[in-house]
Design an enzyme around this catalytic site. Structure first.
Site, short mmCIF file in Angstrom:
data_model
loop_
_atom_site.label_atom_id
_atom_site.label_comp_id
_atom_site.label_asym_id
_atom_site.label_seq_id
_atom_site.Cartn_x
_atom_site.Cartn_y
_atom_site.Cartn_z
N ASP A 150 0.80 -0.95 0.15
CA ASP A 150 -0.15 0.22 0.19
C ASP A 150 0.70 1.23 -0.01
OD1 ASP A 150 1.05 -0.23 2.75
OD2 ASP A 150 -1.32 0.02 3.66
N SER A 151 2.18 0.95 -0.07
CA SER A 151 3.14 2.23 -0.20
C SER A 151 2.93 2.81 -1.22
CB SER A 151 4.69 1.74 -0.16
OG SER A 151 4.70 0.55 -0.74
N ASP A 181 -1.07 -6.28 -0.39
CA ASP A 181 -1.34 -5.69 0.90
C ASP A 181 -2.40 -5.27 1.11
OD1 ASP A 181 -0.01 -4.52 3.28
OD2 ASP A 181 1.21 -3.02 2.38
N LYS A 230 -0.97 -9.49 2.99
CA LYS A 230 -0.25 -9.15 4.21
C LYS A 230 -1.02 -8.04 4.96
CE LYS A 230 2.86 -5.68 4.24
NZ LYS A 230 2.24 -4.71 5.07
N GLU A 245 -1.45 -5.48 8.69
CA GLU A 245 -0.45 -5.13 9.90
C GLU A 245 -1.09 -5.03 11.25
OE1 GLU A 245 0.88 -1.19 7.06
OE2 GLU A 245 0.03 -0.81 9.01
N GLU A 265 9.19 -4.02 10.94
CA GLU A 265 9.82 -2.61 10.32
C GLU A 265 9.96 -1.88 11.39
OE1 GLU A 265 8.02 0.62 7.42
OE2 GLU A 265 6.70 -0.86 7.58
#
Length: 275
Positions: A44-45, A83, A113, A115, A182
């Site tokens: 999602d970056s 993501d 993925k 978070e 991270e």
């Protein structure tokens, strides 16, 4: 042969480092895939490096599916991980499973993925129960940037460090096949990596993780808005692009491009009849 979640575990078991990068489109995915990378994260970056957002919070499921489809089409070797964007799994377990399923069914991803630590354990269990592999992500989790007060290193005090170790264990128990660590201290990532049996993938977490991941625009010096401390430049592609574009502009202005070899031909007899 396509890398799989089993490949990641096999690499950890024999002590061989896992390599990952991000990719967001077909052409870059194809280049990265052909280089022998183990995995590609459609992160999602992309909200920051592709769409120009201040952070990742504005990225939607439709954004992610669109880019993931393109990346999958450009790969034949790498494990492709989609993501899950902000609010695609936090609202309910049903939404988490449904949206994870869209990555697999619609976009062709091989895993997803998400978070968070203990707070997303039930979501991970449900997604894995639906036969979808899940990569966890703890430490600095960008979707929680407003809670952290910015992009800051996590785990520097005993309380937070112990929680990160516990979160990693909980994610493994929930069924995650690997975990991204991270922006946490190197020695803490070593403890976490030794405390669980599944692979850890570091980004700003030091050399003791089982693998590494970077945003490709960062490691190729293509993104100039900011450069994280943990990034090493493996090529100055940004300057090469600017030089190439500048040379193109110059040659067009001076009528040096296109040359004769770049032009298509037509018989003079045909041309003469057009006057």
């Amino acid at each position: 042969m396509r890398n799989t979640v089993s490949t990641f575990q096999e690499l950890k078991n024999k002590g061989e480092k896992i390599t990952m990068l991000t990719a967001y489109d077909y052409s870059m995915a194809k280049l990265i895939d052909s280089s022998g990378i183990n995995g590609i994260l459609v992160g999602d970056s992309l909200g920051m490096v592709c769409l120009g957002y201040e952070n990742t919070l504005s990225v939607t499921m439709e954004d992610m599916l669109h880019h993931t489809k393109a990346v999958v089409r450009g790969t034949s070797n790498a494990l492709v991980v989609g993501d899950m964007p902000f609010m695609s799994y936090q609202t309910s377990i049903y939404d988490a499973v449904y949206n994870a399923g869209r990555f697999i069914k619609e976009a062709g991803a091989h895993a997803v993925k998400l978070e968070g630590g203990a707070t997303v354990a039930e979501e991970i269990k449900a997604i894995v129960k639906a036969q979808i592999p899940v990569m966890g992500h703890i430490g600095l989790t960008p979707q929680s940037v407003n809670m952290f007060g910015g992009f800051k290193v996590q785990g520097k005090n005993e309380k937070v460090a112990k929680k990160l170790i516990e979160d990693a264990k909980i994610l493994e128990e929930a069924g995650a096949f690997s975990i991204v660590l991270e922006c946490i201290p190197e020695k803490l990532s070593k403890i976490i990596s030794e405390s669980i049996s599944i692979p850890t993938i570091g980004i700003g977490a030091g050399k003791y993780c089982d693998g590494q991941i970077l945003v490709y625009q960062d490691m190729l010096s293509m993104f100039s808005d900011f450069k994280p401390k943990f990034v090493k430049s493996f090529g100055n592609i940004g300057e090469s692009i600017k030089d190439g574009v500048s040379q193109y502009i110059k040659e067009v202005k001076e009528a040096k491009f296109p040359e004769e070899k770049h032009a298509f031909k037509i018989d003079d007899d045909v041309i003469n009849k057009l006057y």
